[in-house]
Design a protein around this motif. Structure first.
Motif, PDB file in Angstrom:
ATOM      1  N   UNK A   1     -18.045 -32.733   1.806  1.00  0.00           N
ATOM      2  CA  UNK A   1     -18.819 -33.972   1.949  1.00  0.00           C
ATOM      3  C   UNK A   1     -18.658 -34.561   3.343  1.00  0.00           C
ATOM      4  N   UNK A   2     -17.404 -34.572   3.837  1.00  0.00           N
ATOM      5  CA  UNK A   2     -17.171 -35.150   5.160  1.00  0.00           C
ATOM      6  C   UNK A   2     -17.902 -34.347   6.230  1.00  0.00           C
TER       7      UNK A   2
ATOM      8  N   UNK B   1     -19.086 -41.938   3.380  1.00  0.00           N
ATOM      9  CA  UNK B   1     -18.012 -40.944   3.279  1.00  0.00           C
ATOM     10  C   UNK B   1     -17.148 -40.989   4.540  1.00  0.00           C
TER      11      UNK B   1
ATOM     12  N   UNK C   1     -15.042 -25.483  -7.310  1.00  0.00           N
ATOM     13  CA  UNK C   1     -14.425 -26.163  -6.171  1.00  0.00           C
ATOM     14  C   UNK C   1     -13.401 -27.177  -6.658  1.00  0.00           C
ATOM     15  N   UNK C   2     -12.301 -27.294  -5.944  1.00  0.00           N
ATOM     16  CA  UNK C   2     -11.356 -28.347  -6.291  1.00  0.00           C
ATOM     17  C   UNK C   2     -11.802 -29.633  -5.608  1.00  0.00           C
ATOM     18  N   UNK C   3     -11.241 -30.727  -6.085  1.00  0.00           N
ATOM     19  CA  UNK C   3     -11.810 -32.000  -5.626  1.00  0.00           C
ATOM     20  C   UNK C   3     -11.625 -32.209  -4.125  1.00  0.00           C
ATOM     21  N   UNK C   4     -10.488 -31.720  -3.557  1.00  0.00           N
ATOM     22  CA  UNK C   4     -10.347 -31.969  -2.130  1.00  0.00           C
ATOM     23  C   UNK C   4     -11.306 -31.098  -1.327  1.00  0.00           C
TER      24      UNK C   4
ATOM     25  N   UNK D   1     -10.982 -35.800 -11.041  1.00  0.00           N
ATOM     26  CA  UNK D   1      -9.615 -35.338 -11.209  1.00  0.00           C
ATOM     27  C   UNK D   1      -8.633 -36.472 -11.463  1.00  0.00           C
TER      28      UNK D   1
ATOM     29  N   UNK E   1     -14.332 -30.608  -2.263  1.00  0.00           N
ATOM     30  CA  UNK E   1     -15.541 -31.437  -2.296  1.00  0.00           C
ATOM     31  C   UNK E   1     -15.491 -32.470  -1.178  1.00  0.00           C
ATOM     32  N   UNK E   2     -14.307 -33.094  -1.040  1.00  0.00           N
ATOM     33  CA  UNK E   2     -14.175 -34.115  -0.013  1.00  0.00           C
ATOM     34  C   UNK E   2     -14.435 -33.493   1.357  1.00  0.00           C
TER      35      UNK E   2
ATOM     36  N   UNK F   1     -16.180 -36.885  -5.991  1.00  0.00           N
ATOM     37  CA  UNK F   1     -15.118 -37.007  -4.994  1.00  0.00           C
ATOM     38  C   UNK F   1     -13.875 -37.688  -5.544  1.00  0.00           C
TER      39      UNK F   1
END
Lengths: 546, 343
Positions: free
Chosen positions: B11-12, A352, B2-5, A540, B7-8, A536
């Motif tokens: 995760x980061x 990531x 949660x929206x996908x960003x 979407x 999640x990013x 990730x």
């Protein structure tokens, strides 16, 4: 390429054209501007390993006669394999993308996601699973014998390597082409159909030319992947240049580095060729009209059979083979998933971070190549792309030597930071193309308005550009993440002490013949890759939803 | 949801935290070991050493050849990180010896093993041995038919019935041993005849043993312990080892060696670790867990592994001194390529 999630505002065609006209004069301007220097600096970092290879080759000198004797055979095999794999991946990837986006293929929503999945398998694991499956008692052997086909006695050489690498790399073409097809205006096709062209003729005469940059970009990644691939060609006994680099890395270092230089030159030539042939990609102007889907009619059955075959070879067979190994080990209590939790977390973490960093690092290069093309940005882009063609082992050695001998950075040696830098250099090319198309997707008109309303360049970037680019950037990071999850040679060399990843676990257990652990660790790797990709990246993206 | 960003972002953040946590642990151990043998096969005995000695050991695992390259580069830059190197491959040990990266193993440590399994110059010592054997499928092969020399495997009766892994390190070590005892001409002749006998090619030893067990190929040239390991996983597998006669290059003993690196500042502790590997618990670990031959004087192999008499007379046991195998690997590779086996 790889611009699959394109749910962004569409730039107006005029914007794109205007942009090109404005920037076309830029080629003659100075090299010394902050953004160009930044681009060149990034390019220089990416060129580090390549520079090391050339420097080492010269320093080791070596026997030119020996090189002339040892290199041509493997070079010819490398060219054969790389050309075959990239052409077949381009054909399969494009055909599948067309089927799932532009036809009434049954179950196309399922196929859209499923056909991405072969990308999560490391090619050496796929090849190992295939070899086991073809052996007597293996699942392929069983299946073939049941339908009365004699299974091949040997699974090795050119045809085996060709099949395996094509199977695990076609998604590099499939993803960008599918995204391009979704984004493409359908008015031209509709006119073509109204004028009486068949759907096949429409595809070849109208659609295909518009897909060229996406097909070429994806095909280039496949070509470079094949150039630097080691694990699968080693298992399948096909003696390419990468295999020479590995086999002689200790016994004849001059030959090893000379071979790496040859790979480098070959990669540079192909990158240059691709850049001159890909054509310019027009801004993505998505049609709001309902896409007209070609009726497959009698073609429905063969199309479904084709998709099933690809998925069978690329996912079902290898996963079943791996599951057979793992299940035997679990049943006998010899392997446990608990030992794999820490490696899985480590693998996911570096992947990531490498993905985010790769996108951030190639962003200035992408901005330069798309908005202010200049010879300096071309140089930077080429050095980013070539990083993919240098085998991981060589990148790792280069970074080892560079950090050990540079006082400022020697603290980085055997830290996860250096490992991540290696991933970024090796896989930055995969982020570059998607980042470029993300940058291109910001309408010129919007940028103009932004310029009037917000004088700060940085704030403008984060408030205007970034939100529009985000889907493309996520796709860019996604490919880097997946590749990092699968990487082995650089990981083995550069990992900090005590740091193990899923691929190093897979390698160690396979080397020692502990197939149960190999199977289990591979399945965990596939699960982690698929989960991260889904949450990730794909969830979407338009490839799934559109 | 949660929206996908987001999640990013999550995760980061998680990734960064876990990396920082991971990199904080385990610095500055007493001994740093670079091991060409994977952690499944060595970590348990290292753990035992740590418990017994109170010293801490950090281990970097990898391929012997890769680690040797790393050690060489570290040495070149004057920044040797490792104290001890364990090499699965004689070639890698020879490479480092040639490059001047190996220090001296103390005399008392060397004395723990017979002369034949240590370096004459005292720069490495063997701690376990692998013998080259012919593994065969007991359903497909009558033991009475098995020859006493690997040279007889070029006989037409074995056409298409022998599995080999020409790209594998231990096959190359075996060929190097043959070169050392029989000369290059005889070796090339043999390799060509073997290639003409339609062998089935595999990527590595374990693949050969698995294939023999499945009946895919009748016999295979491999190391002795792969079959014991396969039998431990699957006791019903119909495969067993055949050892070629004494003096035969097909029965060569390949040694796994330990060395103290020239740049090590912990040579004393390093020797302590090697002594432990050569002690009874270390040697019995290799005998029973990896089914290898223990090399220290007075140690015997696992119950089902036939003992060999490598310590009194190397040539009688078909053993080959380590230094004859080291180096010259490129010439071996060239011979294998010339024979047509590797293309």
């Amino acid at each position: 390429m790889v611009d699959f999630p394109l749910d962004v505002a569409e730039p107006t065609p005029t914007g794109g054209r205007l942009q090109r006209r404005v920037t076309s004069g830029g080629k003659r301007t100075s090299w010394v501007t902050p953004s160009r220097l930044l681009g060149l600096l990034i390019g220089a970092v990416f060129a580090g390993p390549a520079g090391f290879v050339v420097w080492r080759t010269i320093r080791l000198g070596g026997d030119l006669a020996n090189v002339a004797k040892e290199v041509p055979g493997p070079l010819w095999r490398t060219v054969q394999l790389s050309v075959l794999v990239s052409v077949s991946a381009a054909i399969i990837g494009t055909a599948l993308a067309w089927l799932v986006t532009r036809t009434d293929l049954r179950g196309r929503r399922f196929w859209r996601i499923a056909l991405v999945l072969p990308l999560v398998l490391p090619s050496f694991v796929g090849a190992a699973a295939f070899i086991a499956g073809l052996a007597p008692n293996g699942i392929i052997h069983h299946a073939l014998s049941t339908v009365g086909i004699t299974p091949p006695r040997r699974f090795r050489g050119l045809s085996a390597a060709w099949l395996m690498l094509t199977t695990f790399t076609y998604p590099y073409v499939y993803l960008p082409v599918a995204a391009r097809l979704i984004a493409l205006h359908t008015s031209l096709e509709e006119s073509a159909r109204l004028l009486g062209l068949s759907s096949t003729a429409t595809f070849f005469k109208v659609i295909l030319p518009q897909l060229r940059p996406a097909v070429f970009g994806g095909g280039l990644l496949v070509f470079l992947y094949t150039l630097s691939e080691f694990g699968a060609v080693q298992l399948l006994g096909f003696d390419t240049l990468t295999r020479v680099i590995f086999a002689t890395r200790q016994s004849n270092r001059a030959l090893s580095f000379a071979s790496a230089t040859v790979v480098l030159v070959l990669a540079l030539a192909v990158v240059a060729l691709e850049r001159s042939q890909r054509g310019t990609s027009r801004p993505d102007d998505r049609s709001t009209a309902v896409v007209r889907r070609s009726r497959l009619g009698w073609g429905q059955a063969p199309a479904l059979a084709g998709c099933s075959l690809v998925l069978l070879v690329g996912l079902v067979i290898p996963v079943t083979s791996l599951a057979t190994w793992a299940q035997r080990g679990i049943a006998e209590g010899r392997v446990s998933i608990r030992d794999l939790v820490q490696p899985a977390i480590s693998t996911a973490s570096v992947a990531v971070i490498a993905a985010v960093l790769a996108v951030a690092v190639v962003m200035p290069v992408a901005l330069a190549t798309t908005r202010r093309p200049h010879r300096s940005s071309d140089i930077a882009a080429v050095s980013v792309i070539v990083g993919f063609a240098i085998p991981g082992l060589v990148i790792a050695l280069a970074l080892t030597v560079l950090t050990l001998n540079t006082p400022v950075v020697k603290g980085l040696y055997q830290t996860s930071a250096l490992l991540i830098i290696a991933y970024v250099i090796h896989f930055g090319s995969q982020a570059l193309a998607s980042t470029e198309s993300a940058v291109r997707s910001v309408p010129h008109a919007l940028r103009e308005s932004g310029r009037l309303l917000e004088p700060s360049l940085i704030r403008r970037f984060f408030h205007v550009d970034f939100p529009l680019m985000r889907p493309g950037l996520v796709a860019a990071g996604g490919l880097v993440m997946l590749s990092t999850l699968k990487e082995l040679p650089a990981t083995l060399l550069l990992s900090p002490i005590g740091f193990s990843t899923l691929t190093t676990e897979i390698w160690a257990s396979y080397e020692e013949g502990f197939y149960a652990s190999t199977g289990l660790a591979s399945l965990v790797l596939i699960a982690v890759s698929a989960t991260l990709t889904w949450f990730l990246i794909l969830r979407r993206s338009e490839v799934v939803r559109g | 949801m949660l929206r996908s960003h987001s999640y990013v972002r999550v995760a980061v953040t998680l990734a960064a935290i876990s990396l920082i946590a991971a990199s904080c642990g385990g610095d500055d151990a007493d001994i740093t070991l670079y091991s060409g043998r994977s952690d499944n096969l060595i970590q348990p005995i290292i753990d035992e050493f740590e418990a017994a000695s109170g010293l801490s050991v950090e281990v970097k695992y990898g391929d012997s050849a890769d680690l040797a390259l790393l050690i060489d580069e570290e040495g070149e830059a004057g920044k040797t990180a490792a104290d001890v190197f364990l090499s699965q491959s004689p070639g890698s040990m020879g490479f480092l010896e040639e490059r001047g990266r190996l220090g001296a193993v103390p005399e008392p440590t060397l004395a723990l093993v017979p002369d034949h399994v240590r370096d004459d110059g005292g720069s490495w010592v063997g701690f376990s041995g692998r013998q080259r054997v012919l593994v065969y499928n007991t359903d497909a092969v009558d033991p009475a038919d098995l020859p006493s020399s690997v040279f007889d495997m070029t006989d037409p009766q074995w056409k298409g019935r022998i599995g080999i892994a020409p790209g594998n390190g231990s096959f190359q070590d075996f060929v190097t041993a043959m070169r050392a005892t029989q000369g290059d001409d005889v070796t090339l002749e043999f390799l060509k005849a073997l290639n003409a006998n339609d062998p089935v090619l595999y990527a590595n030893n374990s693949a050969i043993v698995a294939a023999v067990g499945r009946g895919e190929v009748d016999t295979g040239l491999t190391n002795h312990y792969y079959n014991y390991r396969a039998l431990a996983e699957n006791p019903n597998q119909p495969s067993t080892n055949h050892v070629f006669g004494p003096d035969d290059p097909g029965a060569v003993l390949i040694i796994t060696g330990a060395a103290i690196l020239a740049g090590s500042d912990n040579a004393k502790l390093a020797a302590q670790l090697i002594d432990f590997l050569l002690g009874s618990s270390g040697q019995q670990y290799f005998a029973t867990e990896t089914f290898e031959y223990p090399l220290a004087i007075g140690e015997s192999p696992a119950n089902n592994v036939p003992p060999i008499n490598f310590s009194s007379d190397v040539s009688n046991a078909g053993g080959i001194a380590f230094e004859d195998l080291a180096g010259g690997l490129e010439a071996t590779r060239a011979l294998i390529a010339e024979s047509g086996l590797e293309s």
